[in-house]
Design a protein around this motif. Structure first.
Motif, short mmCIF file in Angstrom:
data_model
loop_
_atom_site.label_atom_id
_atom_site.label_comp_id
_atom_site.label_asym_id
_atom_site.label_seq_id
_atom_site.Cartn_x
_atom_site.Cartn_y
_atom_site.Cartn_z
N ARG A 105 -8.42 -4.21 -5.90
CA ARG A 105 -8.80 -2.80 -5.96
C ARG A 105 -7.54 -1.96 -5.88
NH1 ARG A 105 -11.52 -0.98 -1.59
NH2 ARG A 105 -12.57 0.69 -2.74
N THR A 146 -11.00 3.97 -13.72
CA THR A 146 -11.05 4.45 -12.35
C THR A 146 -12.24 5.38 -12.13
OG1 THR A 146 -9.54 6.26 -12.88
CG2 THR A 146 -8.57 4.25 -12.02
N LEU A 163 0.80 -1.22 0.00
CA LEU A 163 0.00 0.00 0.00
C LEU A 163 0.84 1.27 0.00
CD1 LEU A 163 -2.71 -1.06 2.61
CD2 LEU A 163 -2.46 -1.75 0.23
N ILE A 188 -10.12 5.04 -8.16
CA ILE A 188 -10.09 3.62 -7.79
C ILE A 188 -10.78 2.78 -8.86
CG2 ILE A 188 -10.93 1.92 -6.12
CD1 ILE A 188 -10.66 4.04 -3.96
N VAL A 199 -5.35 -0.69 -3.00
CA VAL A 199 -6.14 -0.21 -1.87
C VAL A 199 -6.13 -1.23 -0.75
CG1 VAL A 199 -8.47 0.50 -1.17
CG2 VAL A 199 -7.56 1.20 -3.39
N GLU A 200 -5.96 -2.50 -1.11
CA GLU A 200 -5.91 -3.59 -0.15
C GLU A 200 -5.04 -4.69 -0.71
OE1 GLU A 200 -10.03 -4.07 -0.04
OE2 GLU A 200 -10.17 -5.10 -1.97
N ARG A 233 -5.75 2.15 -6.67
CA ARG A 233 -5.94 3.58 -6.94
C ARG A 233 -4.82 4.04 -7.87
NH1 ARG A 233 -6.84 5.38 -2.21
NH2 ARG A 233 -8.97 6.15 -2.42
#
Length: 257
Positions: free
Chosen positions: A171, A205, A148, A210, A160-161, A173
């Motif tokens: 996911r 996105t 991250l 995202i 994002v994770e 960004r």
């Protein structure tokens, strides 16, 4: 005049492409040479790989929770029996390491007849168009890596994770100049595929920058995004600046006892 931002496939812009939609990319993978984990710096596209020019590789760093290590000084060409690339000993535990690289692909011009030259508009003022290209690459080598972390690339893909071993999607960004980039088209390759975009769907996105990208099967994964800015920051040398970023990772099926 305010710069015009365009996030697109840029098939005719990222130079060195062998045909429409076949852009050369920079991406990072993990190899083992004589039992030593090595960072592999890959360049090219699916039908033709090349070893990236070392003088144009601005930096290559390994990041863990404990700090940052420079790897550029240890880079060497890959052995002739394997696809062309640059290799450097990792020096850290792969499962805890994120690697990042910056590559200056230089100035390019396109003549009226479609011929492409590795030169700026300063030398080719009669060119139909010209651009400057820079490529960024990141790779997470294991679940303990700082997935991250924002490393500060001008164009950057940041998860994002952290996806689990059986995740059906990731996911991410997209950041441009440190801010979320809406409307960016991400392209996906799996099972060791290079970031080849021909026939691949795009995942766009949202207003927060995202996108959710499906993961079709276990193995190596590569995400790619391109952002163009016009006019160029050096308008006497190019018409626009073309940024490309990749993020590579691997998801393996969990072992069955």
């Amino acid at each position: 005049m305010l710069p015009l931002l365009r996030t697109a496939l840029a098939a005719g812009l990222v130079l060195g492409a062998a045909g429409p939609g076949r852009a050369q990319e920079l991406w990072l993978t993990l190899s083992t040479v004589e039992s030593v984990p090595q960072v592999r710096v890959n360049y090219g596209h699916a039908s033709k790989r090349e070893a990236p020019a070392l003088p144009q590789l601005v930096d290559l760093v390994a990041l863990t929770q404990d700090g940052t290590t420079g790897l550029r000084g240890a880079l060497k060409p890959a052995p002739p029996e394997v696809p062309p690339a640059l290799l450097a000993p990792l020096g850290t535990k792969p499962g805890r390491t994120l690697v990042a690289a910056t590559f200056d692909a230089g100035y390019w011009t396109i003549l009226r007849d479609g011929t492409r030259l590795n030169a700026s508009r300063r030398l080719v003022p009669q060119a139909r168009s010209g651009f400057w290209s820079v490529k960024y690459a990141k790779a997470a080598f294991g679940p303990g890596a700082p997935w991250l972390r924002v490393v500060g690339h001008t164009l950057e893909i940041v998860p994002v994770e952290i996806p689990g071993p059986t995740a059906g999607a990731i996911r991410v960004r997209v950041l441009f100049r440190g801010a979320p980039l809406p409307g960016a088209d991400l392209y996906y390759g799996d099972s060791g595929m290079e970031p080849e975009r021909v026939g691949m769907p795009a995942y766009t996105t949202d207003p927060e920058g995202i996108a959710t990208v499906p993961i079709r099967k276990a193995g190596s994964q590569v995400l790619t995004v391109t952002q163009s800015v016009s006019p160029s920051a050096t308008p006497t040398l190019a018409d626009e600046d073309v940024y490309t970023a990749t993020f590579a990772f691997r998801l393996d099926e969990p072992s069955v006892n």
